[in-house]
Design a protein around this motif. Structure first.
Motif, PDB file in Angstrom:
ATOM      1  N   ARG A  87       0.830  -1.207   0.000  1.00 28.91           N
ATOM      2  CA  ARG A  87       0.000   0.000   0.000  1.00 28.91           C
ATOM      3  C   ARG A  87       0.867   1.262   0.000  1.00 28.91           C
ATOM      4  NH1 ARG A  87      -5.376   1.316   1.896  1.00 28.91           N
ATOM      5  NH2 ARG A  87      -5.744  -0.920   1.974  1.00 28.91           N
ATOM      6  N   SER A  88       1.903   1.286   0.858  1.00 25.09           N
ATOM      7  CA  SER A  88       2.724   2.515   0.900  1.00 25.09           C
ATOM      8  C   SER A  88       3.618   2.627  -0.332  1.00 25.09           C
ATOM      9  CB  SER A  88       3.523   2.637   2.201  1.00 25.09           C
ATOM     10  OG  SER A  88       4.041   1.409   2.584  1.00 25.09           O
ATOM     11  N   ALA A  89       4.002   1.491  -0.914  1.00 28.28           N
ATOM     12  CA  ALA A  89       4.772   1.548  -2.162  1.00 28.28           C
ATOM     13  C   ALA A  89       3.917   2.144  -3.271  1.00 28.28           C
ATOM     14  CB  ALA A  89       5.249   0.155  -2.551  1.00 28.28           C
ATOM     15  N   ARG A  90       2.658   1.737  -3.319  1.00 29.86           N
ATOM     16  CA  ARG A  90       1.740   2.305  -4.325  1.00 29.86           C
ATOM     17  C   ARG A  90       1.589   3.804  -4.133  1.00 29.86           C
ATOM     18  NH1 ARG A  90      -2.586  -0.745  -6.711  1.00 29.86           N
ATOM     19  NH2 ARG A  90      -3.859   1.071  -6.272  1.00 29.86           N
ATOM     20  N   ALA A  91       1.424   4.205  -2.864  1.00 28.53           N
ATOM     21  CA  ALA A  91       1.241   5.633  -2.574  1.00 28.53           C
ATOM     22  C   ALA A  91       2.506   6.405  -2.940  1.00 28.53           C
ATOM     23  CB  ALA A  91       0.902   5.816  -1.094  1.00 28.53           C
ATOM     24  N   ALA A  92       3.670   5.835  -2.604  1.00 25.22           N
ATOM     25  CA  ALA A  92       4.931   6.522  -2.889  1.00 25.22           C
ATOM     26  C   ALA A  92       5.097   6.719  -4.399  1.00 25.22           C
ATOM     27  CB  ALA A  92       6.096   5.726  -2.306  1.00 25.22           C
ATOM     28  N   LEU A  93       4.724   5.698  -5.156  1.00 25.21           N
ATOM     29  CA  LEU A  93       4.838   5.811  -6.619  1.00 25.21           C
ATOM     30  C   LEU A  93       3.871   6.853  -7.167  1.00 25.21           C
ATOM     31  CD1 LEU A  93       5.209   2.331  -8.329  1.00 25.21           C
ATOM     32  CD2 LEU A  93       6.459   4.429  -8.855  1.00 25.21           C
ATOM     33  N   GLN A  94       2.690   6.892  -6.549  1.00 27.51           N
ATOM     34  CA  GLN A  94       1.680   7.820  -7.031  1.00 27.51           C
ATOM     35  C   GLN A  94       2.112   9.281  -6.840  1.00 27.51           C
ATOM     36  OE1 GLN A  94      -2.113   6.748  -5.286  1.00 27.51           O
ATOM     37  NE2 GLN A  94      -2.634   6.047  -7.361  1.00 27.51           N
ATOM     38  N   ILE A  95       2.719   9.573  -5.674  1.00 24.18           N
ATOM     39  CA  ILE A  95       3.071  10.984  -5.429  1.00 24.18           C
ATOM     40  C   ILE A  95       4.448  11.347  -5.983  1.00 24.18           C
ATOM     41  CG2 ILE A  95       1.590  11.217  -3.388  1.00 24.18           C
ATOM     42  CD1 ILE A  95       4.187  11.009  -1.707  1.00 24.18           C
ATOM     43  N   ALA A  96       5.237  10.342  -6.373  1.00 22.38           N
ATOM     44  CA  ALA A  96       6.594  10.636  -6.858  1.00 22.38           C
ATOM     45  C   ALA A  96       6.522  11.523  -8.093  1.00 22.38           C
ATOM     46  CB  ALA A  96       7.313   9.341  -7.184  1.00 22.38           C
ATOM     47  N   ARG A  97       7.346  12.563  -8.121  1.00 16.86           N
ATOM     48  CA  ARG A  97       7.407  13.405  -9.328  1.00 16.86           C
ATOM     49  C   ARG A  97       8.392  12.821 -10.319  1.00 16.86           C
ATOM     50  NH1 ARG A  97       9.378  18.303  -7.853  1.00 16.86           N
ATOM     51  NH2 ARG A  97       9.209  18.909 -10.040  1.00 16.86           N
TER      52      ARG A  97
ATOM     53  N   LEU B 269       2.260  -1.308 -19.232  1.00 16.85           N
ATOM     54  CA  LEU B 269       2.040  -0.587 -17.971  1.00 16.85           C
ATOM     55  C   LEU B 269       3.110   0.481 -17.768  1.00 16.85           C
ATOM     56  CD1 LEU B 269       0.909  -3.593 -15.752  1.00 16.85           C
ATOM     57  CD2 LEU B 269      -0.401  -1.484 -16.145  1.00 16.85           C
ATOM     58  N   LEU B 270       4.328   0.212 -18.249  1.00 17.39           N
ATOM     59  CA  LEU B 270       5.385   1.226 -18.117  1.00 17.39           C
ATOM     60  C   LEU B 270       5.117   2.426 -19.030  1.00 17.39           C
ATOM     61  CD1 LEU B 270       8.514  -1.054 -17.653  1.00 17.39           C
ATOM     62  CD2 LEU B 270       7.506   0.519 -15.984  1.00 17.39           C
ATOM     63  N   VAL B 271       4.447   2.200 -20.148  1.00 17.34           N
ATOM     64  CA  VAL B 271       4.054   3.326 -21.003  1.00 17.34           C
ATOM     65  C   VAL B 271       3.014   4.178 -20.266  1.00 17.34           C
ATOM     66  CG1 VAL B 271       3.020   3.992 -23.215  1.00 17.34           C
ATOM     67  CG2 VAL B 271       4.542   2.016 -23.104  1.00 17.34           C
TER      68      VAL B 271
ATOM     69  N   GLU C 279       4.855  -8.347 -14.978  1.00 14.60           N
ATOM     70  CA  GLU C 279       3.524  -7.904 -15.382  1.00 14.60           C
ATOM     71  C   GLU C 279       2.558  -7.874 -14.194  1.00 14.60           C
ATOM     72  OE1 GLU C 279       5.316 -10.361 -16.492  1.00 14.60           O
ATOM     73  OE2 GLU C 279       4.204 -12.252 -16.380  1.00 14.60           O
ATOM     74  N   ARG C 280       2.648  -8.892 -13.323  1.00 14.63           N
ATOM     75  CA  ARG C 280       1.745  -8.904 -12.170  1.00 14.63           C
ATOM     76  C   ARG C 280       2.175  -7.849 -11.139  1.00 14.63           C
ATOM     77  NH1 ARG C 280      -2.167 -10.209  -9.098  1.00 14.63           N
ATOM     78  NH2 ARG C 280      -1.847 -11.130  -7.048  1.00 14.63           N
ATOM     79  N   GLY C 281       3.469  -7.715 -10.922  1.00 15.01           N
ATOM     80  CA  GLY C 281       3.963  -6.734  -9.953  1.00 15.01           C
ATOM     81  C   GLY C 281       3.599  -5.315 -10.360  1.00 15.01           C
ATOM     82  N   LEU C 282       3.754  -4.995 -11.640  1.00 16.88           N
ATOM     83  CA  LEU C 282       3.413  -3.636 -12.106  1.00 16.88           C
ATOM     84  C   LEU C 282       1.909  -3.404 -11.999  1.00 16.88           C
ATOM     85  CD1 LEU C 282       5.831  -3.193 -15.122  1.00 16.88           C
ATOM     86  CD2 LEU C 282       5.633  -1.671 -13.145  1.00 16.88           C
ATOM     87  N   ASP C 283       1.141  -4.442 -12.279  1.00 18.18           N
ATOM     88  CA  ASP C 283      -0.305  -4.315 -12.148  1.00 18.18           C
ATOM     89  C   ASP C 283      -0.660  -4.010 -10.684  1.00 18.18           C
ATOM     90  OD1 ASP C 283      -3.014  -4.552 -13.125  1.00 18.18           O
ATOM     91  OD2 ASP C 283      -3.109  -6.392 -11.951  1.00 18.18           O
ATOM     92  N   LEU C 284      -0.039  -4.733  -9.744  1.00 22.03           N
ATOM     93  CA  LEU C 284      -0.326  -4.502  -8.322  1.00 22.03           C
ATOM     94  C   LEU C 284       0.083  -3.097  -7.888  1.00 22.03           C
ATOM     95  CD1 LEU C 284       0.831  -7.911  -6.810  1.00 22.03           C
ATOM     96  CD2 LEU C 284      -1.487  -6.986  -6.805  1.00 22.03           C
ATOM     97  N   LEU C 285       1.182  -2.614  -8.427  1.00 18.66           N
ATOM     98  CA  LEU C 285       1.694  -1.311  -7.999  1.00 18.66           C
ATOM     99  C   LEU C 285       0.982  -0.136  -8.649  1.00 18.66           C
ATOM    100  CD1 LEU C 285       5.582  -1.710  -7.916  1.00 18.66           C
ATOM    101  CD2 LEU C 285       4.122  -1.030  -6.016  1.00 18.66           C
ATOM    102  N   LEU C 286       0.509  -0.333  -9.874  1.00 17.89           N
ATOM    103  CA  LEU C 286       0.052   0.832 -10.656  1.00 17.89           C
ATOM    104  C   LEU C 286      -1.446   0.879 -10.909  1.00 17.89           C
ATOM    105  CD1 LEU C 286       2.806   0.903 -13.423  1.00 17.89           C
ATOM    106  CD2 LEU C 286       2.763   2.145 -11.262  1.00 17.89           C
ATOM    107  N   THR C 287      -2.103  -0.267 -10.882  1.00 24.28           N
ATOM    108  CA  THR C 287      -3.500  -0.278 -11.328  1.00 24.28           C
ATOM    109  C   THR C 287      -4.443  -0.149 -10.145  1.00 24.28           C
ATOM    110  OG1 THR C 287      -2.771  -1.730 -13.080  1.00 24.28           O
ATOM    111  CG2 THR C 287      -5.121  -1.556 -12.785  1.00 24.28           C
ATOM    112  N   GLU C 288      -5.477   0.633 -10.322  1.00 27.57           N
ATOM    113  CA  GLU C 288      -6.514   0.742  -9.293  1.00 27.57           C
ATOM    114  C   GLU C 288      -7.289  -0.571  -9.241  1.00 27.57           C
ATOM    115  OE1 GLU C 288      -6.929   3.081  -7.192  1.00 27.57           O
ATOM    116  OE2 GLU C 288      -5.298   4.208  -8.110  1.00 27.57           O
ATOM    117  N   HIS C 289      -7.357  -1.161  -8.066  1.00 35.53           N
ATOM    118  CA  HIS C 289      -8.111  -2.405  -7.959  1.00 35.53           C
ATOM    119  C   HIS C 289      -9.460  -2.149  -7.318  1.00 35.53           C
ATOM    120  CE1 HIS C 289      -5.100  -5.140  -9.504  1.00 35.53           C
ATOM    121  NE2 HIS C 289      -4.236  -4.295  -8.996  1.00 35.53           N
TER     122      HIS C 289
END
Ligand code: OAD
Length: 250
Positions: free
Chosen positions: A4-14, A84-86, A236-246
């Motif tokens: 959860r915090s990794a997702r948040a950190a990625l979301q706010i990262a500039r 997902l990286l695009v 592919e699964r890791g990026l989905d978990l980190l980047l996609t809204e579930h």
């Protein structure tokens, strides 16, 4: 850090700098570098083919190996990890930098580097060859039209335009990658065994710059202990978990 915090950190990262290795292309059917080779090539270690010494000793052998990989790569397609990286680049724009050690060109074919960020192919590209005399780089013809060794328009022998063991990385691309990783809020290290330098050192540049490292790899690596969070998943699964809204998230 947890997911959860990794997702948040990625979301706010500039600024996000990504390093990918062969694991990112595994789902496209391209074997990773340190996987056993198959068929005729099982007799050779990749390390013994991807070197200036091997090429000097037997250019036909080395070209036959590269031509086979070139054919396989053209027949493969980018997988959800590439796509997902695009999307991540689309979100971060100029704050996105993707450095890849892969020579398969699949990030570029998925569209990386065209959404405001930058793609650096640190180890070159299988679809390009270089005039051994002038250093000029040319695209290889279609595999069906490829005769080995390929010749440049000037009639000189060409070599694969990839970085071999013992050779330097393209200077400008490496410098840009080092700068991007040093300035990154988050370094995302995906599908690489992180044993080949200088690429493997990029995560350290981020740590020294005060940023955090997140890793995606089904296996632990030398970088795992430096990572704030290490996701034991495929790319592919890791990026989905980190980047996609579930949908089931709250
Ligand atoms: P490797 O073959 O060394 O490592 C592949 C990594 O991908 C391993 O850590 C696997 O655990 C991981 N992996 C496997 N399947 C995966 C999946 N589906 N999703 C995510 N990860 C997965 O390949 P690289 O680290 O890319 O350089 O190798 C780096 C460099 O070593 C290559 O670019 C090449 C070689 O020397 C040169 O030729 C200069």
């Amino acid at each position: 850090m947890d997911l959860r915090s990794a997702r948040a950190a990625l979301q706010i990262a500039r600024r996000v700098a990504v390093l990918t290795g062969a694991g990112v292309s595994a789902a496209s059917g391209i074997p990773t570098f340190r996987d056993a080779q198959s068929g005729h090539w099982a007799r050779f270690r990749p390390e013994d083919l991807a070197s200036p010494e091997a090429y000097a000793a037997d250019p036909e052998l080395v070209w036959a190996w590269y031509a086979g990989r070139y054919r396989d790569v053209l027949a493969a397609q980018p997988n959800p990890a590439h796509h997902l990286l695009v999307r991540l680049e689309q979100q971060k724009g100029a704050g996105f930098f993707l450095a890849t050690q892969n020579v398969d060109g699949l990030h570029a074919r998925a569209g990386s580097g065209t959404r405001g960020g930058r793609l650096a192919e640190l180890h070159g590209n299988l679809a390009l060859a270089r005039d051994e005399v002038t250093g000029e780089v040319f695209p290889l013809p279609d595999p069906a039209q490829l005769s080995l060794p390929p010749l440049s328009p000037a009639g000189h022998r060409m070599r694969p335009n990839v970085v071999w063991f013992g050779e330097y990385l393209p200077e400008e691309a490496l410098r840009a990658a080092q700068q991007a990783f040093a300035q990154a809020d988050i370094a995302l290290i995906i599908g690489t065994s992180a044993v080949v330098y200088p690429a493997a050192g990029l995560a350290r540049d981020t740590l020294l710059g005060g940023g955090k490292v997140i890793e995606i790899n089904p296996e632990p690596t030398d970088l795992t202990r430096l990572a704030s969070f290490s996701l034991r998943e495929t790319a592919e699964r890791g990026l989905d978990l980190l980047l996609t809204e579930h949908l089931n998230e709250h």
